[in-house]
Design a protein around this motif. Sequence first.
Motif, PDB file in Angstrom:
ATOM      1  N   GLU A   1      -4.726  -7.674  -6.555  1.00 48.31           N
ATOM      2  CA  GLU A   1      -4.735  -8.867  -5.739  1.00 48.31           C
ATOM      3  C   GLU A   1      -3.966  -8.730  -4.691  1.00 48.31           C
ATOM      4  O   GLU A   1      -4.434  -9.043  -3.396  1.00 48.31           O
ATOM      5  CB  GLU A   1      -3.571  -9.727  -6.527  1.00 48.31           C
ATOM      6  N   LEU A   2      -2.964  -7.553  -4.487  1.00 45.05           N
ATOM      7  CA  LEU A   2      -2.070  -7.155  -3.243  1.00 45.05           C
ATOM      8  C   LEU A   2      -3.348  -6.605  -2.132  1.00 45.05           C
ATOM      9  O   LEU A   2      -3.136  -6.854  -0.938  1.00 45.05           O
ATOM     10  CB  LEU A   2      -1.176  -6.135  -3.560  1.00 45.05           C
TER      11      LEU A   2
ATOM     12  N   ALA B   1       1.283  -9.221   2.680  1.00 47.23           N
ATOM     13  CA  ALA B   1       0.526  -9.970   1.464  1.00 47.23           C
ATOM     14  C   ALA B   1       1.492  -9.810   0.256  1.00 47.23           C
ATOM     15  O   ALA B   1       1.639 -10.761  -0.543  1.00 47.23           O
ATOM     16  CB  ALA B   1      -0.577  -9.024   1.304  1.00 47.23           C
TER      17      ALA B   1
ATOM     18  N   LEU C   1       2.584 -13.007  -2.108  1.00 44.68           N
ATOM     19  CA  LEU C   1       2.317 -13.182  -3.365  1.00 44.68           C
ATOM     20  C   LEU C   1       3.443 -12.968  -4.597  1.00 44.68           C
ATOM     21  O   LEU C   1       3.604 -13.712  -5.621  1.00 44.68           O
ATOM     22  CB  LEU C   1       1.357 -11.987  -3.765  1.00 44.68           C
TER      23      LEU C   1
ATOM     24  N   GLU D   1       4.962 -16.500  -4.607  1.00 41.61           N
ATOM     25  CA  GLU D   1       4.190 -17.428  -5.047  1.00 41.61           C
ATOM     26  C   GLU D   1       3.958 -17.287  -6.408  1.00 41.61           C
ATOM     27  O   GLU D   1       3.918 -18.324  -7.236  1.00 41.61           O
ATOM     28  CB  GLU D   1       2.926 -17.654  -4.409  1.00 41.61           C
ATOM     29  N   LYS D   2       3.626 -16.201  -6.937  1.00 41.10           N
ATOM     30  CA  LYS D   2       3.112 -15.695  -8.241  1.00 41.10           C
ATOM     31  C   LYS D   2       4.099 -15.217  -9.172  1.00 41.10           C
ATOM     32  O   LYS D   2       4.277 -15.200 -10.178  1.00 41.10           O
ATOM     33  CB  LYS D   2       1.863 -14.797  -8.245  1.00 41.10           C
TER      34      LYS D   2
ATOM     35  N   THR E   1       1.811 -10.432 -10.196  1.00 43.81           N
ATOM     36  CA  THR E   1       0.973  -9.849  -9.160  1.00 43.81           C
ATOM     37  C   THR E   1       0.271  -8.560  -9.288  1.00 43.81           C
ATOM     38  O   THR E   1       1.414  -7.703  -9.529  1.00 43.81           O
ATOM     39  CB  THR E   1       1.820  -9.729  -7.789  1.00 43.81           C
TER      40      THR E   1
ATOM     41  N   GLU F   1      -5.538  -9.377  -0.792  1.00 47.01           N
ATOM     42  CA  GLU F   1      -4.990 -10.163   0.094  1.00 47.01           C
ATOM     43  C   GLU F   1      -4.506  -9.742   1.491  1.00 47.01           C
ATOM     44  O   GLU F   1      -4.809 -10.015   2.604  1.00 47.01           O
ATOM     45  CB  GLU F   1      -3.701 -10.848  -0.716  1.00 47.01           C
TER      46      GLU F   1
END
Length: 197
Positions: A26-27, A9, A13, A16-17, A22, A30
């Motif tokens: 969020e981690l 994850a 992330l 991508e982010k 991040t 995900e």
Amino acid sequence: MSKDKILKAADMLFVEKGFDATSIRELAQEAEVNIAMISYYFGSKESLLEEIIAKRLFYTRERIEEYKKMDIPAIELLFKLIDLYVDRILSHKKFNMMLHRELSLSQRHDLHERILDGLELNWNEIKKVVTDGQNGGVFKKEADVEMVIMTIFGLINQCTQGKITEKLIFRNKEEQDLKPRLKRHLKSILSSYLLEK
């Protein structure tokens, strides 16, 4: 296993982010784990990034060790390393861009030093191949070893820059042509520069 899910994850992330954008929440979401699991396994987001990078560097180091056991001429070993790095970096362009973006920032000096130490171990493998070739009389003594390394990584990294690469290289060509073209070009340049006539 939770640790592997967190690593997967985070890898996705961060690429991508971006690392800073991040959040731990969020981690956890995900990876489908609670926030405490991230702290339990890694302690911090920085340590998580270090672990991801260490895994990638270890994979590369294992391939290098395999090649060194082949007992092949220095130029062939260098060519194998070029193939390895072109394939690895261009297959993970976004990760490479994220890593360079992170290293270009001024905060997290200690983390950057640890990342650079890991990268240096792999760079030193190329340095050893070239210096061994020089000591064995295969490569020119006057060849600038550090510039050989910068030529390899500089050109590969430039090819990961999406918009520049698309505009300058892919106008009338397919993206899958890039890896073989880049490998041929690097091998041609370095053969001319390094090999004794």
